[in-house]
Motif scaffolding. Structure first.
Motif, short mmCIF file in Angstrom:
data_model
loop_
_atom_site.label_atom_id
_atom_site.label_comp_id
_atom_site.label_asym_id
_atom_site.label_seq_id
_atom_site.Cartn_x
_atom_site.Cartn_y
_atom_site.Cartn_z
N PRO A 121 35.30 39.72 55.43
CA PRO A 121 34.09 39.03 54.96
C PRO A 121 33.87 39.16 53.46
CG PRO A 121 33.60 40.39 56.89
CD PRO A 121 35.00 40.74 56.46
N LEU A 122 34.19 40.32 52.89
CA LEU A 122 34.01 40.51 51.45
C LEU A 122 34.88 39.54 50.65
CD1 LEU A 122 33.83 44.30 50.45
CD2 LEU A 122 32.16 42.51 50.00
N LEU A 123 36.11 39.37 51.08
CA LEU A 123 37.02 38.47 50.39
C LEU A 123 36.53 37.03 50.48
CD1 LEU A 123 39.63 37.78 48.89
CD2 LEU A 123 40.84 37.84 51.08
N LEU A 124 36.09 36.61 51.67
CA LEU A 124 35.61 35.24 51.83
C LEU A 124 34.37 34.98 50.97
CD1 LEU A 124 36.00 34.68 55.69
CD2 LEU A 124 37.50 33.88 53.85
N LYS A 125 33.43 35.92 50.96
CA LYS A 125 32.24 35.77 50.13
C LYS A 125 32.62 35.67 48.65
CE LYS A 125 28.42 38.16 50.63
NZ LYS A 125 27.47 39.28 50.89
N THR A 126 33.55 36.53 48.24
CA THR A 126 33.94 36.54 46.83
C THR A 126 34.63 35.24 46.44
OG1 THR A 126 34.28 38.93 47.06
CG2 THR A 126 35.10 37.90 45.06
N LEU A 127 35.51 34.75 47.29
CA LEU A 127 36.20 33.49 47.00
C LEU A 127 35.21 32.35 46.82
CD1 LEU A 127 39.16 33.76 49.55
CD2 LEU A 127 39.41 33.60 47.06
N MET A 128 34.21 32.28 47.70
CA MET A 128 33.25 31.17 47.63
C MET A 128 32.33 31.28 46.41
SD MET A 128 32.31 30.29 51.61
CE MET A 128 31.94 31.95 52.15
N THR B 59 44.25 33.88 38.45
CA THR B 59 43.18 34.60 39.16
C THR B 59 43.74 35.88 39.75
OG1 THR B 59 41.96 32.58 39.68
CG2 THR B 59 41.53 34.49 41.06
N LEU B 60 43.11 36.97 39.43
CA LEU B 60 43.49 38.28 39.94
C LEU B 60 42.42 38.75 40.92
CD1 LEU B 60 44.46 39.93 36.55
CD2 LEU B 60 46.00 38.86 38.20
N ILE B 61 42.85 39.34 42.02
CA ILE B 61 41.94 39.87 43.02
C ILE B 61 42.23 41.36 43.18
CG2 ILE B 61 41.13 39.74 45.41
CD1 ILE B 61 42.18 36.88 45.51
N THR C 103 33.79 37.89 39.16
CA THR C 103 32.88 37.98 40.31
C THR C 103 33.15 39.29 41.04
OG1 THR C 103 32.88 35.57 40.59
CG2 THR C 103 32.10 36.87 42.45
N LEU C 104 32.09 40.04 41.25
CA LEU C 104 32.17 41.31 41.96
C LEU C 104 31.23 41.27 43.16
CD1 LEU C 104 32.99 44.35 42.17
CD2 LEU C 104 31.02 44.84 40.68
N VAL C 105 31.79 41.46 44.35
CA VAL C 105 31.00 41.53 45.58
C VAL C 105 31.33 42.86 46.25
CG1 VAL C 105 30.42 40.44 47.78
CG2 VAL C 105 31.10 39.02 45.83
N TYR C 106 30.30 43.60 46.60
CA TYR C 106 30.56 44.91 47.22
C TYR C 106 29.59 45.15 48.36
CZ TYR C 106 26.70 46.49 44.21
OH TYR C 106 25.48 46.63 43.59
N ASN C 107 29.97 46.08 49.22
CA ASN C 107 29.13 46.47 50.36
C ASN C 107 28.38 47.75 50.01
OD1 ASN C 107 29.72 44.39 52.08
ND2 ASN C 107 31.38 45.45 53.12
N PRO C 108 27.16 47.62 49.48
CA PRO C 108 26.42 48.83 49.15
C PRO C 108 26.04 49.61 50.40
CG PRO C 108 24.99 46.90 48.96
CD PRO C 108 26.38 46.39 49.21
N GLN D 182 32.03 52.90 48.82
CA GLN D 182 31.67 51.51 49.08
C GLN D 182 32.88 50.61 48.83
OE1 GLN D 182 28.42 50.42 46.36
NE2 GLN D 182 29.03 52.09 45.03
N ASP D 183 33.10 49.66 49.73
CA ASP D 183 34.17 48.68 49.58
C ASP D 183 33.74 47.61 48.58
OD1 ASP D 183 35.79 49.92 51.50
OD2 ASP D 183 34.78 48.84 53.12
N PHE D 184 34.71 47.07 47.86
CA PHE D 184 34.38 45.98 46.93
C PHE D 184 35.54 45.00 46.84
CE2 PHE D 184 36.64 48.93 44.14
CZ PHE D 184 37.43 48.08 43.37
N CYS D 185 35.22 43.81 46.38
CA CYS D 185 36.23 42.79 46.07
C CYS D 185 35.89 42.22 44.70
CB CYS D 185 36.24 41.70 47.13
SG CYS D 185 37.52 40.44 46.85
N LEU D 186 36.85 42.24 43.81
CA LEU D 186 36.67 41.74 42.45
C LEU D 186 37.64 40.60 42.19
CD1 LEU D 186 35.55 42.13 39.47
CD2 LEU D 186 37.53 43.59 39.12
N MET D 187 37.15 39.52 41.62
CA MET D 187 38.00 38.41 41.20
C MET D 187 37.80 38.16 39.71
SD MET D 187 37.90 35.58 44.28
CE MET D 187 39.20 34.60 43.52
N VAL D 188 38.91 38.00 39.00
CA VAL D 188 38.87 37.68 37.57
C VAL D 188 39.76 36.46 37.34
CG1 VAL D 188 39.34 38.47 35.23
CG2 VAL D 188 38.56 40.11 36.97
#
Length: 471
Positions: free
Chosen positions: A203-210, A251-253, A288-293, A425-431
């Motif tokens: 889910p973190l990856l999908l949210k970050t991609l969108m 794009t780097l993930i 874009t940084l999305v994480y599960n706090p 905490q897990d995170f997904c970062l896209m640059v």
């Protein structure tokens, strides 16, 4: 298996003309549906709200329940922002409904796809009925928008709508309006991305991609300071555009977990040399940084108990550090560092005068500070920096870095000590790094740098090979 998706219709809400339902019953029904089907149904569309606006200082019980379900069953809920009739009496849009303050969900508002003579909203602008943010503790909700129709009043002051296309149970074509119609479009996008990727459901990856792909329309006519409040980060792109890079961008993930006391400091960030052919580095950078706090509902406004700080920019040289000193973990440090994601690095005059596609659709400089926002996004154009900062921080001899650090509130730190548990905490970062001229081999050079700096990396696994890189 061929292309396309299967749709599960889970009945969680009765015909309210015949019977009512309590909030607890609704939550139990949703939980039962997810519990029964979570192994095969990973993306859930939820176009149902508790019809009470969110509280600015406390997260709703409904949101807390939705967060708990997503953590427990590893699913993604696409939640509608809710509808509002204030426009019919000339009042401002109302705040998002309870449930749309869910941290783990991706929350969806509505924009207009067309405009008739009686409609109030211009094309690609917020639908008159869509509810807006922000959420409790000023978090950004909704995160994204999609087409959900338009509305207005006729000469008799009667409600008139311009609906978007949908379909009925018998397959017939229907048209209607509401965030209940924009939200399934995002759910379909999430399902489409998952279907294209040969990866475990994330889910973190999908949210970050969108969120990373989302941008504003050049037709959006609300002030820049209001954009995030009304349409979040904008409307995401198509599956193909999200997953495929041009040769002139990369794009780097980075997907990882960050624990208390740890940080990630990439001092050899692979900035391509081709963007430093003039006096200074040029290019556009989207982060874009999305994480599960860590969440604790007993803390009301401080429901989100952890945060991740991000910095990206340049420095002069690496230097030795004394690891015997307190809080010095890395024997190598940076000298002359500058975080280029800060608004203060950029010229207000240059930004005002620049009216290119990036400035109109993507530029985003939000001062997150110490805010515990679970989604953060920056989009900067290095050509818009002040001349003094360009000279000081973006000359071609500079090195580039990326820094991430986890932060935790006192309450959760004390609780973890008492319970003898570790905080992480897990995170997904896209640059994404872009060449605005569309002429420079950014993608190839970033890959070369990854090899040169000994990064472990591979392409994201898709049904077709695409230019998206995992690091």
């Amino acid at each position: 298996m061929g292309k396309g998706v299967k749709v599960l219709d889970a009945c969680v809400f009765p015909d309210t003309d015949k019977e009512g339902i309590s909030e607890d019953e609704l939550i139990r029904n949703i939980q039962e549906a997810i519990k029964t089907h979570y192994k095969e149904v990973k993306v859930w569309n939820l176009s149902i709200s508790i019809t009470t606006p969110v509280d600015e200082t406390s997260f709703s019980d409904f949101a807390v329940a939705l967060d708990d379900m997503q953590d427990k069953y590893n699913v993604l809920i696409c939640k509608s922002a809710g509808n509002c009739s204030n426009f019919t009496i000339g009042h401002p849009k109302g705040k998002i409904h309870q449930g749309a303050d869910s941290i783990r969900s991706i929350v969806v508002g509505s924009i207009a796809h067309k405009k008739s003579n009686t409609d109030f909203a211009d094309v690609d602008n917020p639908s008159p009925f869509t509810r807006i943010g922000r959420g409790p503790s000023y978090i950004i909700k909704p995160e994204v928008v999609h087409y959900g129709g338009n509305a207005g009043l006729n000469e008799q002051n009667q409600l008139v709508t311009t609906g978007g296309n949908s379909f009925g149970l018998d397959g017939s074509l229907l048209q209607s309006v509401g965030t209940s119609y924009s939200t399934p479009r995002i759910a379909a996008l999430a399902a489409g991305l998952y279907q294209e990727m040969d990866e475990e459901f994330d889910p973190l990856l999908l949210k970050t991609l969108m969120v990373h792909s989302a941008s504003y329309s050049e037709l959006l006519n609300i002030p820049n300071v209001e954009r995030v409040n009304q349409v979040g980060f904008g409307k995401p792109q198509s599956v193909r555009n999200i997953l495929y890079n041009s040769p002139h961008e990369a794009t780097l993930i980075l997907k990882d977990e960050i624990s208390k006391g740890e940080y990630i400091d990439i001092m050899d960030f692979p900035m391509p040399d081709c963007l430093a052919e003039g006096d200074y580095y040029s290019g556009q950078i989207i982060v874009t940084l999305v994480y599960n706090p860590i969440l604790d509902s007993s803390q009301r406004a401080e429901y989100s108990q952890s945060n991740i700080d991000i910095k990206m920019g340049t420095y002069d040289i690496k230097k030795d550090r004394d690891t015997t000193r307190r809080n010095i973990l890395n024997p190598v440090g940076r000298d002359g560092s500058k975080n280029l994601l800060l608004e203060s690095a950029y010229s207000k005059t240059k930004m005002k005068n620049n009216q290119d596609d990036f400035a109109l659709k993507e530029r985003l400089l939000i001062q997150y500070g110490d805010k515990y926002y679970p989604v953060k996004k920056y989009a900067v154009d290095l050509s818009e920096m002040t001349e003094a900062n360009q000279l000081k921080y973006t000359t071609k001899d500079k090195k580039w870095y990326l820094f991430l650090k986890g932060l935790f509130r006192d309450h959760i730190e004390t609780k973890a000590q008492l319970e003898e548990t570790d905080l992480s905490q897990d995170f997904c970062l896209m640059v994404t790094i872009k060449d605005p001229t569309g002429t420079k081999p950014v993608y190839d050079q970033v890959n070369q740098k990854l090899d040169e700096y000994n990064f472990w990396h591979n392409n994201i696994k898709l049904s077709n090979e695409v230019n998206v890189t995992f690091t």
